[in-house]
Design an enzyme around this catalytic site. Structure first.
Site, PDB file in Angstrom:
ATOM      1  N   ASP A  10       0.877  -1.175   0.000  1.00  0.00           N
ATOM      2  CA  ASP A  10       0.000   0.000   0.000  1.00  0.00           C
ATOM      3  C   ASP A  10       0.914   1.224   0.000  1.00  0.00           C
ATOM      4  O   ASP A  10       2.097   1.119   0.333  1.00  0.00           O
ATOM      5  CB  ASP A  10      -0.873  -0.025   1.254  1.00  0.00           C
ATOM      6  CG  ASP A  10      -1.628   1.272   1.457  1.00  0.00           C
ATOM      7  OD1 ASP A  10      -2.289   1.731   0.510  1.00  0.00           O
ATOM      8  OD2 ASP A  10      -1.522   1.842   2.559  1.00  0.00           O
ATOM      9  N   ASP A  45      -1.753  -0.837   5.889  1.00  0.00           N
ATOM     10  CA  ASP A  45      -2.007  -0.318   7.237  1.00  0.00           C
ATOM     11  C   ASP A  45      -3.422   0.179   7.449  1.00  0.00           C
ATOM     12  O   ASP A  45      -3.772   0.587   8.558  1.00  0.00           O
ATOM     13  CB  ASP A  45      -1.037   0.823   7.551  1.00  0.00           C
ATOM     14  CG  ASP A  45      -1.389   2.099   6.782  1.00  0.00           C
ATOM     15  OD1 ASP A  45      -1.894   1.987   5.643  1.00  0.00           O
ATOM     16  OD2 ASP A  45      -1.151   3.194   7.310  1.00  0.00           O
ATOM     17  N   ASP A  50      -7.123  -1.820   3.194  1.00  0.00           N
ATOM     18  CA  ASP A  50      -6.157  -2.860   2.817  1.00  0.00           C
ATOM     19  C   ASP A  50      -6.566  -4.236   3.327  1.00  0.00           C
ATOM     20  O   ASP A  50      -5.977  -5.246   2.925  1.00  0.00           O
ATOM     21  CB  ASP A  50      -4.764  -2.527   3.381  1.00  0.00           C
ATOM     22  CG  ASP A  50      -4.237  -1.203   2.868  1.00  0.00           C
ATOM     23  OD1 ASP A  50      -4.423  -0.921   1.671  1.00  0.00           O
ATOM     24  OD2 ASP A  50      -3.656  -0.446   3.667  1.00  0.00           O
TER      25      ASP A  50
END
Length: 689
Positions: free
Chosen positions: A384, A586, A590
Site C-alpha cells: 500500500d 495499514d 487494505d
C-alpha cells in the site's frame, strides 16, 4: 556495593529474594533507561547490573535502584505475571536432586531393595505406555516402557534404573528449554506498546493502555483497537472479534454490551467504560496467541512432527527384526532406546519459538511459524502507499478555497470531520488546523465513514462530503469546471488532493504532502537482493501522486485510484498466476487484500482491523524491518532443514551401533537424550538479521 567496574556494578540486597519476585525485581530495575541487563541472584541476595558507561549514568542507575521498594516490585510483578522465567539455578537443583537420589539408592540400598525401588519408579513409565496403547497409539511412551521393561526381563534392574534416570534428566532439560523459549516469546510480546483514547473532562487524550484503570472512559472508532475489556455506554459499533471467537463477521455492540481486549472496531464509534485493567487482558491475548501459534505451524515443522509420529512403529518393527535375528535382549533394548520423535518435534518447536521471540523483539508479532515459511518462500511483495511506503504523518501543503469560502474555513470544516478517524491523512488535516489555531464546534450531524472513499455528514441541513476526487466528483456528482480542474492539477502536482464539497458544490481542495519514508528505496533494493522478484505498489491515490512515490521508492509497477475490492482482485490475480504474495498495508481499505495474500503484514500505526486480519503486525514503521523479517524467515527454514538432517543422521548412527552391539542400551539412551538437548540448544541461538 559489593564490587564495581565501568558499566557494571554488583549490589548486595537486604536478603534472599523469593523466586516469585525474581522476574519482578529484574523488570523494575530495567525500567531505568541506562540499564542494559540485570541478573538477580536470589539465594545469595545479590544483583549484577550492567549499564551504559556514559556521563551521569552511574548516579542515575544508583538512584533508581535505591528507590525500588515493595510497591515498585508489586507493580512490576503485575506486568510479568504470565509466567516466571525458568531459572538455571532451579534446573541445576532439579538435576542434582535426580542424580543425587539415584546415587544414594545405588550406594546405600541393598540390591533387592534397590530393585524394588526401581520397579516402583517404573510405574510412571508403565502407566504412560499403557495409556498410549489403550488409545491405539504406538508412540514414544510405549518405546520407553518397552525398553525399560526389557531390562527387568533381563533381570537387570540397575540398567533399568540408569535408563529411567537418563530419561528423566532428558525430559527435565527439554521442558526447561521449551519453557525458556516460551517465556522469551511472552516477555517480548508484553513489551509491545498499545495506546487508547482516554476521555478526560470531555477531551480525548492518547495514553498507554497500561495506564487505564477500571472505571475509565475510552473512545473507540472505525479502525481503532479495543485494548481493554469494557462495556459500551454510548454509541454503536461493529466489532471484529475473530481473534476471540473465530467468527469472521463483525458483530454489533451497543449500549450495555460488553467488548473485549484484542478486538477491533470495523465501523461506528462508541464510548466504553473500562472493566478490567489492561495488563490482565493483554496477558490473556498473549497467552491465546502463543496457544494459537501451536496450530499454525510451518509445513517444515508439520513434516517433522508427522515423520516423528510415523517412525515409532518402525522402531518396534526394527526391534522385532533385531530380536529375531540376534536373539539378544541387549541389542533389542538398545534399538528401543533410540527414537527420532522427541528430537524432531522439540528441535523444530524450539527453532520456531526462538524466531517468534526474536521477531517480537524486532517489533513483529507473528501469529504462527507457518507465516515465517510463507515469507521465506514469497517472490512478490505488494505495498500500500499511504502510511506504508510514505510517512505515517503526512502534512497539509496547501489549501485551495472555492465558491466564496475562506481558506481557514475550508480547513476548519475539514478538520471537524476528519478528527473522528485514525487515518494518516485525517491526522494531517487535524494537525494543520491545530497549528493555525483553528478551533471548531461540532455543528455537523453524526459522520459516516465510507471505506476507501471519504466521509459524509450534514451541516445545517446540507450534505457535506470530504474525500478522494473519485468519491466527491464521481460518486457524489459534484461538478468541477475544467478551469478549476486545471488549477487543482497544477497546484497539487505530486500531492494527494482531498476534496471538500457542501450541498453539491466544491468548497475547497486540500493538498496533502505525503513524503516517502526514509530508507524505503534502500529497503526495496535489499528485498530484491534477498530474492524478491517483483515489487508492486497499490494505492487509492491519484495517478500523479502514485507515479511520483513509485519513482522515488524504486518501484517499477504500480496501480492508482484502486478501491479495496480492486486491491483484493489484483492480489487474487497474482496468486492465480502462481506468485507467492506478501501484502503490506495499514488501513481498513487494505484488509481484504491482507487477508487474501499468502501472508499479510500490517505496518506500524495501522488500524486495528488491518492488524486483526493480518498474519504479521509490525510495531516499526521502518521498512527495513521487513528485510529483517525476510532474512529471519529464510534462516529459520534453513535451521529447520539442518535440524531435520542432524536428528535423522545422528540417531540412525546410534541405532546402527546398538544393533551391531557396539553401544549398550544405557549408552544409547545417554547419547540420544544428550543429542536432543544439544540440537535444541543450537536452535535457541539468535538469528543473524
Amino acid at each position: 556495593m559489593q564490587n564495581e567496574h565501568p558499566g557494571r556494578m554488583r549490589l548486595l540486597l537486604d536478603g534472599r529474594v523469593p523466586d516469585a519476585d525474581l522476574d519482578a525485581l529484574e523488570r523494575a530495575a530495567m525500567e531505568c533507561p541506562f540499564v542494559r541487563k540485570v541478573t538477580v541472584y536470589g539465594r545469595i541476595g545479590s544483583m549484577a547490573v550492567f549499564y551504559q558507561p556514559v556521563a551521569g549514568a552511574r548516579e542515575r542507575v544508583l538512584a533508581h535502584l535505591c528507590a525500588l521498594d515493595a510497591a515498585a516490585i508489586a507493580k512490576a510483578r503485575a506486568a510479568c505475571s504470565v509466567s516466571i522465567a525458568p531459572r538455571t539455578g532451579a534446573l541445576l537443583m532439579d538435576l542434582a536432586g535426580l542424580v543425587g537420589a539415584y546415587l544414594l539408592k545405588r550406594w546405600f540400598l541393598p540390591r533387592p531393595v534397590a530393585a524394588l525401588v526401581a520397579a516402583w519408579n517404573f510405574r510412571h513409565f508403565l502407566k504412560a505406555g499403557l495409556r498410549s496403547l489403550a488409545h491405539g497409539r504406538l508412540d514414544v511412551p510405549v518405546l520407553d516402557m518397552s525398553a525399560i521393561g526389557l531390562s527387568f526381563v533381563r533381570r537387570d534392574p540397575r540398567t533399568a534404573g540408569q535408563t529411567m534416570l537418563l530419561l528423566n534428566v532428558g525430559e527435565t532439560m527439554e521442558e526447561y528449554t521449551r519453557a525458556r523459549s516460551e517465556h522469551e516469546l511472552v516477555s517480548s510480546l508484553l513489551n509491545l506498546p498499545e495506546t487508547a483514547q482516554k476521555v478526560v473532562d470531555g477531551e480525548e487524550v492518547t495514553v498507554h493502555a497500561s495506564q487505564l484503570s477500571p472505571g475509565d472512559l475510552i473512545a473507540v472508532r472505525t479502525g481503532m483497537p479495543i485494548s481493554v475489556d469494557g462495556a459500551v455506554v454510548e454509541g454503536t459499533v461493529m466489532v471484529n472479534q475473530s481473534s476471540l471467537t473465530g467468527e469472521p463477521l463483525a458483530v454489533e455492540r451497543t449500549v450495555g454490551d460488553d467488548v473485549f481486549a484484542g478486538t477491533a472496531v470495523e465501523e461506528g464509534s462508541a464510548l466504553v467504560r473500562v472493566k478490567a485493567a489492561a495488563g490482565s487482558t493483554k496477558l490473556r491475548s498473549i497467552v491465546r496467541l502463543v496457544e494459537q501459534s501451536e496450530s499454525l505451524k510451518s509445513e517444515s515443522e508439520q513434516r517433522m512432527a508427522r515423520l516423528a509420529d510415523k517412525v515409532v512403529p518402525w522402531n518396534f518393527l526394527l526391534a522385532g527384526v533385531v530380536a529375531l535375528a540376534t536373539r539378544s535382549l541387549v541389542k533389542t533394548a538398545a534399538t528401543l532406546m533410540v527414537d527420532y520423535s522427541c528430537a524432531l518435534k522439540l528441535t523444530g518447536s524450539i527453532a520456531s519459538l526462538t524466531a517468534m521471540s526474536q521477531s517480537a523483539k524486532l517489533g513483529f508479532t507473528v501469529k504462527g511459524s507457518k507465516h515465517f515459511e510463507s515469507v521465506a518462500q514469497a517472490d512478490t511483495v505488494v505495498f500500500d502507499k499511504t502510511g506504508t511506503l510514505t510517512e505515517a504523518t503526512p502534512k497539509v501543503a496547501c489549501v485551495l478555497p472555492f465558491d466564496g469560502w475562506e481558506e481557514d474555513e475550508v480547513l476548519r470544516l475539514a478538520a471537524c470531520l476528519e478528527e473522528h478517524f485514525p487515518h494518516p491523512v485525517a491526522r494531517a488535516v487535524v494537525n494543520a488546523a491545530s497549528e493555525r489555531g483553528l478551533e471548531h464546534r461540532e455543528r455537523h450531524a453524526a459522520v459516516e465513514y465510507i471505506v476507501a472513499h471519504g466521509i459524509a455528514s450534514s451541516l445545517d441541513g446540507k450534505r457535506v462530503v470530504i474525500g478522494s476526487e473519485h468519491f466527491v466528483r464521481g460518486d457524489e456528482g459534484v461538478e468541477v469546471p475544467d478551469r478549476l480542474s486545471c488549477r487543482i492539477a497544477q497546484e497539487t502536482e505530486g500531492l494527494s488532493p482531498l476534496y471538500l464539497a457542501v450541498d453539491g458544490t466544491l468548497a475547497g481542495v486540500i493538498g496533502v504532502q505525503d513524503p516517502l519514508k526514509a530508507g524505503v528505496a534502500e529497503a526495496i533494493a535489499d528485498l530484491r537482493r534477498e530474492g524478491i522478484k517483483r515489487v508492486v505498489m497499490l494505492t487509492g491515490d491519484n495517478a500523479r501522486a502514485a507515479a511520483r512515490t513509485a519513482e522515488l521508492a524504486g518501484v517499477t509497477e504500480f496501480r492508482a485510484e484502486m478501491l479495496p475490492e480492486e486491491k483484493h482482485a489484483y492480489v487474487q490475480q497474482l496468486k492465480a498466476e502462481g506468485a507467492r504474495v506478501i501484502m503490506v498495508g495499514d488501513g481498513v481499505n487494505d484488509s481484504p487484500a491482507l487477508s487474501l495474500a499468502d501472508v499479510g503484514i500490517a505496518m506500524g500505526a495501522g488500524t486495528a482491523v488491518a492488524k486483526e486480519v493480518a498474519d504479521i503486525t509490525m510495531a516499526s514503521t521502518n521498512l527495513h524491518a521487513l528485510v529483517q523479517l525476510r532474512r529471519l524467515s529464510v534462516q529459520l527454514m534453513a535451521r529447520m532443514d539442518a535440524s531435520y538432517a542432524r536428528v535423522l543422521g545422528f540417531n540412525s548412527l546410534l541405532l546402527a551401533g546398538g544393533i551391531a552391539g557396539a553401544i549398550q542400551p544405557q549408552t544409547s539412551s545417554l547419547l540420544h537424550n544428550a543429542s536432543t538437548i544439544a540440537f535444541s540448544a543450537q536452535n535457541v541461538r539468535r538469528y543473524a538479521v
